[in-house]
Write a protein that holds these residues in place. Structure first.
Motif, PDB file in Angstrom:
ATOM      1  N   PRO A  11      75.322  44.758  61.681  1.00 15.77           N
ATOM      2  CA  PRO A  11      75.643  45.918  62.512  1.00 15.77           C
ATOM      3  C   PRO A  11      75.685  47.222  61.727  1.00 15.77           C
ATOM      4  N   SER A  12      75.161  48.278  62.339  1.00 20.08           N
ATOM      5  CA  SER A  12      75.234  49.649  61.820  1.00 20.08           C
ATOM      6  C   SER A  12      74.636  49.759  60.414  1.00 20.08           C
ATOM      7  N   SER A  13      73.556  49.023  60.168  1.00 24.56           N
ATOM      8  CA  SER A  13      72.997  48.996  58.813  1.00 24.56           C
ATOM      9  C   SER A  13      71.689  49.776  58.694  1.00 24.56           C
ATOM     10  N   GLY A  14      71.315  50.508  59.742  1.00 22.74           N
ATOM     11  CA  GLY A  14      70.064  51.270  59.673  1.00 22.74           C
ATOM     12  C   GLY A  14      70.287  52.633  59.048  1.00 22.74           C
ATOM     13  N   ARG A  15      70.669  52.660  57.803  1.00 23.69           N
ATOM     14  CA  ARG A  15      71.011  53.932  57.162  1.00 23.69           C
ATOM     15  C   ARG A  15      70.349  54.047  55.790  1.00 23.69           C
ATOM     16  N   PHE A  16      70.271  55.283  55.302  1.00 21.10           N
ATOM     17  CA  PHE A  16      69.811  55.499  53.932  1.00 21.10           C
ATOM     18  C   PHE A  16      70.660  56.596  53.297  1.00 21.10           C
ATOM     19  N   GLU A  41      67.095  62.012  65.172  1.00 20.35           N
ATOM     20  CA  GLU A  41      68.077  63.046  65.546  1.00 20.35           C
ATOM     21  C   GLU A  41      69.268  63.051  64.601  1.00 20.35           C
ATOM     22  N   ARG A  42      69.232  62.218  63.592  1.00 20.70           N
ATOM     23  CA  ARG A  42      70.391  62.097  62.707  1.00 20.70           C
ATOM     24  C   ARG A  42      70.221  63.026  61.505  1.00 20.70           C
ATOM     25  N   ALA A  43      71.355  63.495  60.996  1.00 22.03           N
ATOM     26  CA  ALA A  43      71.311  64.443  59.884  1.00 22.03           C
ATOM     27  C   ALA A  43      72.061  63.897  58.676  1.00 22.03           C
ATOM     28  N   GLN A  60      74.316  57.061  72.415  1.00 22.39           N
ATOM     29  CA  GLN A  60      73.214  56.536  71.619  1.00 22.39           C
ATOM     30  C   GLN A  60      73.726  56.115  70.259  1.00 22.39           C
ATOM     31  N   GLY A  61      72.903  55.384  69.540  1.00 22.68           N
ATOM     32  CA  GLY A  61      73.348  54.959  68.222  1.00 22.68           C
ATOM     33  C   GLY A  61      72.193  54.815  67.260  1.00 22.68           C
ATOM     34  N   CYS A  62      72.540  54.630  65.994  1.00 19.34           N
ATOM     35  CA  CYS A  62      71.524  54.371  64.987  1.00 19.34           C
ATOM     36  C   CYS A  62      71.014  52.939  65.181  1.00 19.34           C
ATOM     37  N   LEU A  63      69.986  52.574  64.429  1.00 23.26           N
ATOM     38  CA  LEU A  63      69.407  51.238  64.534  1.00 23.26           C
ATOM     39  C   LEU A  63      70.479  50.171  64.337  1.00 23.26           C
ATOM     40  N   THR A  64      70.403  49.115  65.086  1.00 21.62           N
ATOM     41  CA  THR A  64      71.299  47.953  65.025  1.00 21.62           C
ATOM     42  C   THR A  64      72.774  48.317  65.065  1.00 21.62           C
ATOM     43  N   CYS A  65      73.127  49.357  65.814  1.00 19.94           N
ATOM     44  CA  CYS A  65      74.546  49.726  65.865  1.00 19.94           C
ATOM     45  C   CYS A  65      75.158  49.422  67.228  1.00 19.94           C
ATOM     46  N   PRO A  66      76.176  48.558  67.261  1.00 17.25           N
ATOM     47  CA  PRO A  66      76.824  48.275  68.538  1.00 17.25           C
ATOM     48  C   PRO A  66      77.851  49.352  68.913  1.00 17.25           C
ATOM     49  N   ILE A  67      78.201  50.215  67.956  1.00 20.84           N
ATOM     50  CA  ILE A  67      79.275  51.187  68.213  1.00 20.84           C
ATOM     51  C   ILE A  67      78.748  52.359  69.039  1.00 20.84           C
ATOM     52  N   LYS A  68      77.555  52.806  68.710  1.00 21.16           N
ATOM     53  CA  LYS A  68      76.897  53.898  69.432  1.00 21.16           C
ATOM     54  C   LYS A  68      77.833  55.089  69.636  1.00 21.16           C
ATOM     55  N   CYS A  69      78.161  55.735  68.543  1.00 20.87           N
ATOM     56  CA  CYS A  69      79.115  56.841  68.615  1.00 20.87           C
ATOM     57  C   CYS A  69      78.455  58.160  68.996  1.00 20.87           C
ATOM     58  N   ALA A  70      77.095  58.194  69.018  1.00 20.67           N
ATOM     59  CA  ALA A  70      76.423  59.482  69.256  1.00 20.67           C
ATOM     60  C   ALA A  70      76.339  59.794  70.749  1.00 20.67           C
ATOM     61  N   GLN A 101      75.615  50.250  54.956  1.00 24.16           N
ATOM     62  CA  GLN A 101      76.180  50.285  56.305  1.00 24.16           C
ATOM     63  C   GLN A 101      76.947  51.561  56.604  1.00 24.16           C
ATOM     64  N   CYS A 102      77.160  51.779  57.900  1.00 21.60           N
ATOM     65  CA  CYS A 102      77.917  52.939  58.349  1.00 21.60           C
ATOM     66  C   CYS A 102      79.397  52.725  58.046  1.00 21.60           C
ATOM     67  N   LEU A 103      80.055  53.782  57.595  1.00 28.61           N
ATOM     68  CA  LEU A 103      81.471  53.688  57.242  1.00 28.61           C
ATOM     69  C   LEU A 103      82.343  53.356  58.456  1.00 28.61           C
ATOM     70  N   PHE A 104      81.835  53.645  59.649  1.00 33.86           N
ATOM     71  CA  PHE A 104      82.652  53.375  60.842  1.00 33.86           C
ATOM     72  C   PHE A 104      82.917  51.883  61.023  1.00 33.86           C
ATOM     73  N   THR A 105      82.112  51.035  60.369  1.00 35.93           N
ATOM     74  CA  THR A 105      82.390  49.597  60.477  1.00 35.93           C
ATOM     75  C   THR A 105      83.729  49.261  59.821  1.00 35.93           C
TER      76      THR A 105
HETATM   77  S1  SF4 Z   1      78.746  54.239  64.328  1.00 35.22           S
HETATM   78 FE1  SF4 Z   1      77.617  56.095  64.915  1.00 35.22          FE
HETATM   79  S2  SF4 Z   1      76.921  57.013  62.944  1.00 35.22           S
HETATM   80 FE2  SF4 Z   1      77.556  54.896  62.520  1.00 35.22          FE
HETATM   81  S3  SF4 Z   1      75.651  53.711  62.660  1.00 35.22           S
HETATM   82 FE3  SF4 Z   1      76.630  53.662  64.683  1.00 35.22          FE
HETATM   83  S4  SF4 Z   1      75.751  55.344  65.875  1.00 35.22           S
HETATM   84 FE4  SF4 Z   1      75.249  55.688  63.679  1.00 35.22          FE
END
Ligand code: SF4
Length: 644
Positions: A76-81, A192-194, A297-307, A494-498
Motif C-alpha cells: 500500500p501507498s508505495s508508488g513514490r519516489f 498531479e503530485r508535487a 484520489q490517490g497515488c498508485l496502490t494507495c488505499p488511503i486516497k488523501c488527495a 512508502q508514503c509516511l501516512f502509512t
Molecule cells: S496517503 Fe495520500 S499522499 Fe500518501 S500515497 Fe496515498 S494518496 Fe498519496
C-alpha cells in the motif's frame, strides 16, 4: 550490479549530463541492507560524493532520484519516489518525496535510482526506454517554457508520435517555469503530485533538464509473491479500517486538520502572530468536502486516497492540502476558499512549493506593515496574488526578491524574527508554540523547517492524540523515534501516512475513554523507556501486529528486518543525513527557530506558550549520540556502521 534481493531492479545509473556519458553506479547488497533505498540511499550517495564545498547552482551538485524496494510490489501507498541534492534554499541537503507515476515506471525501465551529475549545455528532456537513454532537445520539441500540465501533455504526445501512434504507458516528471527561472523553492511535478520542498525543481532547472520519461517491461521480482499478495490484502484492510487512514484522511484529506488545529490554537494565522483564525470555517476541510470536492484520489496502490479533486474553471484538478489552506488562508488573512483552490492549481502549474511561497508572501506582508519593505503587499488584500505568483515564477519586480524565500528577504530587508523558517526552509502551517515537540522537530530537522522530517510530533500533541502539548518532557525522545521510523518508511518507498495506523484505533475513536486518558497522561513520563528503545532497538526483534512494513520487507525483498532493526536503519539514515549536513557546516547554531516562536508567548498570559528549544535540543542531541554542537560523534557513526 545485480542483487540477490527481491523488490530491487539491481541497477543504479549515473548520468553525466555534461558529456551524456551513462555508467552504472556501484551499489551492492551490503549497501542495500544498510541504506535500503529512497531517501536514505540518496543520502549515502551524496555523502560519498560531496565534499561540502559545492553549491546548489553549480555543475558539482548531484541530484539523486531514487525509489524504494517496495515500490511496484503492490504494497500500500508505495508508488513514490525521492529526489535529493544540495538545496538552493538551505545550502545543504535537500530532499523531497513525490507520488505520481515516475517511481513505478523507472523501475519498469529496470532502474532503482538515477544519479545526475554535471549540466546539460542546452534545454533537454530525457527518455529512458528499458534502461537505454535518449537525450532530446526541449526547445525544438516545444517543451521549455511550458507549465506542468501542458509539459506533461506534450511529453505524452511526443511519446505517442515516436511510437508510431502507439500509446505506451510511461511515467514522467517535469519542472514548471519556476524551476526554469531558478526560483529557490521550485517543485518537481509528476502527474498531479508535487515534490515541493527544498527546491529540487530549481536544481533540475539549473541542469537544464525539463523532464524525464521512463518506461519499460522489466518484471518485479518478489521473493515470496503468494505470501506477499496475502499480506498486502491484510495490510490494505488494516489501513481501510483504521480511523485515521480509513476514515479521516479519505473523508477530508489533510484538509480535515484545519479545524483540529484551530481548536488547539495551532493554526498559523497572520504570519504566525496568532494560532487561531476567526474565519477558519470558510477555509477548512469540511467546507472543502461539502462545497468543492468532486472525488477522492490517490497515488498508485494507495488505499488511503488523501488527495481531493476539485473544479477550477470547468477543469478537474488536485485540491489544496492542509498546509496550503492554512498558509494561504489564515496565514495571510484570506477567507476565500475558491481563491485558495485556484492559487493551489496555479502554483502547481508554475511548479512552486505552496508552503515556502505562501510563507514568504506572509513575511513580506508583515515587513510592509512594519515599514521595513515597501512592497505593496497587505494582509487580507489578495486580489492580485495570481499575478504575484507569476511574477515570482518569472522573477519579475517584487517577485524577484520573493523567489529567494523568506530567509534571504529578511537578510535584505530585516524582520528575521518573523521570517518563519529554519535553516532557510519555511515551516508548515502547524503553530509550534502550542505543540512544543513539533517546535523541536522544525528546528532540528535535517532538511530545514519541515514538519515531517522533524518527526511530526504534532500528531501526539493534538491532531490525533491529546498529550500535553506544552510540556518538553519526553518530546526529544519521541522526536528521535518518530524521525527514525519515518526515515525507514521513506527508504522502503512508502508514503509516511502509512505510519498513522501505528496508533491503536481506540486512541482516536474513544478520545475520552479510560485507556486513552491513561495513555495520554502517561506519554510525557515515558521518556526514559523511549530512550532505552532508541538506544537498544535490536531488542525489539519482532514484527509488531500494528506495523506491517517489516513483514512486507521480509516477504517482498527477503530482508529479515524486524521492528528494532527497521528503526535502526531509520536511525542510520537520519544520522547519515546529519553527517552530510555537517560537511556543509550545519551545527547546533543552525537548529533554530525565529524568535517569535521561542521568545514571544502565543498567549501573553501563559508564558508556557512558546517553544523551550534550548532545553529540548540538549536532550535530543544526547539521545542521538551527537555532541553538544549537534555533530554525530565518531562513536555514534561507528555504532551505526556509517564509518568503519
Ligand atoms: S496517503 Fe495520500 S499522499 Fe500518501 S500515497 Fe496515498 S494518496 Fe498519496
Amino acid at each position: 550490479m545485480g542483487t540477490t534481493y527481491g523488490g530491487y531492479m539491481g541497477r543504479v545509473v549515473q548520468i553525466d549530463l555534461s558529456t551524456k556519458e551513462i555508467t552504472d553506479y556501484p551499489w551492492n547488497d551490503r549497501e542495500r541492507e544498510l541504506y535500503i533505498g529512497g531517501k536514505t540511499m540518496a543520502d549515502k550517495i551524496l555523502y560519498d560524493n560531496l565534499k561540502g564545498t559545492e553549491t546548489a547552482f553549480s555543475d558539482e551538485n548531484i541530484v539523486v532520484i531514487s525509489t524504494g524496494p517496495l515500490t511496484g510490489t503492490g504494497a500500500p501507498s508505495s508508488g513514490r519516489f525521492n529526489i535529493s541534492g544540495i538545496s538552493p534554499q538551505t545550502g545543504h541537503i535537500g530532499t523531497s518525496n513525490c507520488g505520481g507515476s515516475f517511481g513505478y515506471y523507472l523501475k519498469r525501465a529496470g532502474i532503482d535510482a538515477l544519479v545526475l551529475r554535471g549540466r546539460c549545455d542546452t534545454h533537454t528532456w530525457i527518455e529512458i526506454n528499458n534502461g537505454a537513454f535518449v537525450f532530446h532537445d526541449a526547445d525544438a520539441d516545444g517543451l521549455w517554457g511550458l507549465q506542468a500540465t501542458p509539459a506533461q501533455e506534450r511529453l505524452h504526445e511526443l511519446m505517442v508520435e515516436s511510437k508510431g501512434g502507439k500509446d505506451l504507458r510511461h511515467g514522467q516528471l517535469v519542472i514548471g517555469p519556476a524551476g526554469e527561472n531558478g526560483v529557490l523553492y521550485s517543485a518537481v511535478i509528476s502527474d498531479e503530485r508535487a515534490g515541493g520542498r527544498t527546491g529540487m525543481g530549481a536544481n533540475l532547472g539549473y541542469k537544464n533538464v525539463k523532464g524525464i520519461v521512463a518506461y519499460g517491461n522489466h518484471a518485479f521480482n518478489i521473493k515470496n509473491p503468494e505470501k506477499m499478495k496475502v499480506w498486502n490484502a491484510k495490510w490494505f484492510d488494516y489501513l481501510k479500517n483504521h480511523p485515521l487512514t480509513g476514515s479521516q484522511l479519505p473523508r477530508l484529506g489533510t484538509a480535515g486538520l484545519v479545524s483540529s488545529m484551530q481548536m488547539r490554537s495551532m493554526l498559523s494565522t497572520k504570519n504566525y502572530n496568532y494560532g487561531q483564525y476567526e474565519d477558519f470555517e470558510m477555509v477548512n476541510g469540511e467546507t472543502l468536502a461539502e462545497d468543492y470536492n468532486i472525488v477522492n484520489q490517490g497515488c498508485l496502490t494507495c488505499p488511503i486516497k488523501c488527495a481531493r479533486t476539485v473544479n477550477v474553471n470547468g477543469q478537474e484538478v488536485k485540491g489544496p492540502e492542509l498546509e496550503t489552506l492554512g498558509l494561504l488562508g489564515g496565514g495571510i488573512l484570506n477567507n476565500d476558499l475558491q481563491k485558495i483552490i485556484e492559487w493551489n492549481h496555479e502554483l502547481d502549474e508554475l511548479g512552486m512549493d505552496t508552503i515556502s511561497c505562501a510563507s514568504t508572501i506572509a513575511y513580506a506582508m508583515e515587513a510592509n506593515e512594519k515599514g521595513l519593505w515597501e512592497n505593496g503587499l497587505e494582509f487580507g488584500k489578495t486580489d492580485d496574488l495570481s499575478q504575484l505568483f507569476e511574477d515570482i515564477a518569472y522573477r519579475r519586480g517584487v517577485g524577484d526578491d520573493l523567489a529567494n524565500g523568506s530567509r534571504k528577504c529578511a537578510e535584505k530587508y530585516g524582520g528575521k524574527e518573523f521570517a518563519i523558517q529554519s535553516k532557510g526552509l519555511e515551516l508548515a502551517a502547524y503553530e509550534p508554540r502550542r505543540a512544543v515537540g513539533q517546535g523541536l522537530g522544525y528546528a532540528v530537522s535535517n532538511r530545514g523547517g519541515c514538519h515531517l522530517n522533524g518527526g511530526y510530533l504534532v500528531i501526539l500533541e493534538g491532531l490525533g492524540l491529546f498529550t500535553n502539548p506544552l510540556t518538553a518532557h519526553a518530546k526529544p525522545d519521541f522526536t528521535m523515534l518518530f524521525q527514525d521510523l519515518m526515515e525507514a518508511i521513506s527508504a522502503t518507498g512508502q508514503c509516511l501516512f502509512t505510519s498513522y495506523a501505528f496508533f491503536p484505533g481506540f486512541l482516536i475513536t474513544r478520545p475520552n475513554g479510560v485507556m486513552t486518558t491513561i495513555f495520554n497522561a502517561a506519554i510525557p513520563f515515558i521518556g526514559g523507556a523511549l530512550r532505552l528503545i532508541n538506544k537498544f532497538p535490536s531488542a525489539l526483534a519482532v514484527h509488531l501486529p500494528i506495523f506491517h512494513h517489516t513483514k512486507a520487507m521480509e516477504l517482498a525483498v527477503g530482508m529479515p528486518l524486524k521492528f528494532g532493526s527497521y528503526i535502526r536503519c531509520g536511525e542510520r539514515g537520519y544520522t547519515l543525513e546529519r553527517a552530510l549536513d555537517c560537511k556543509f557546516g550545519v551545527s547546533a547554531k543552525d537548529d533554530t527557530l525565529p524568535k517569535r516562536l521561542t521568545d514571544v508567548p502565543q498567549d501573553p498570559n501563559n508564558p508556557k506558550t512558546k517553544v523551550p528549544l534550548d532545553k529540548m535540543k540538549k536532550t535530543y542531541y544526547k539521545a542521538r549520540g551527537w555532541d553538544e554542537n549537534g555533530v554525530p560523534t565518531q562513536k555514534t557513526l561507528r555504532k551505526l556502521k556509517i564509518t568503519g
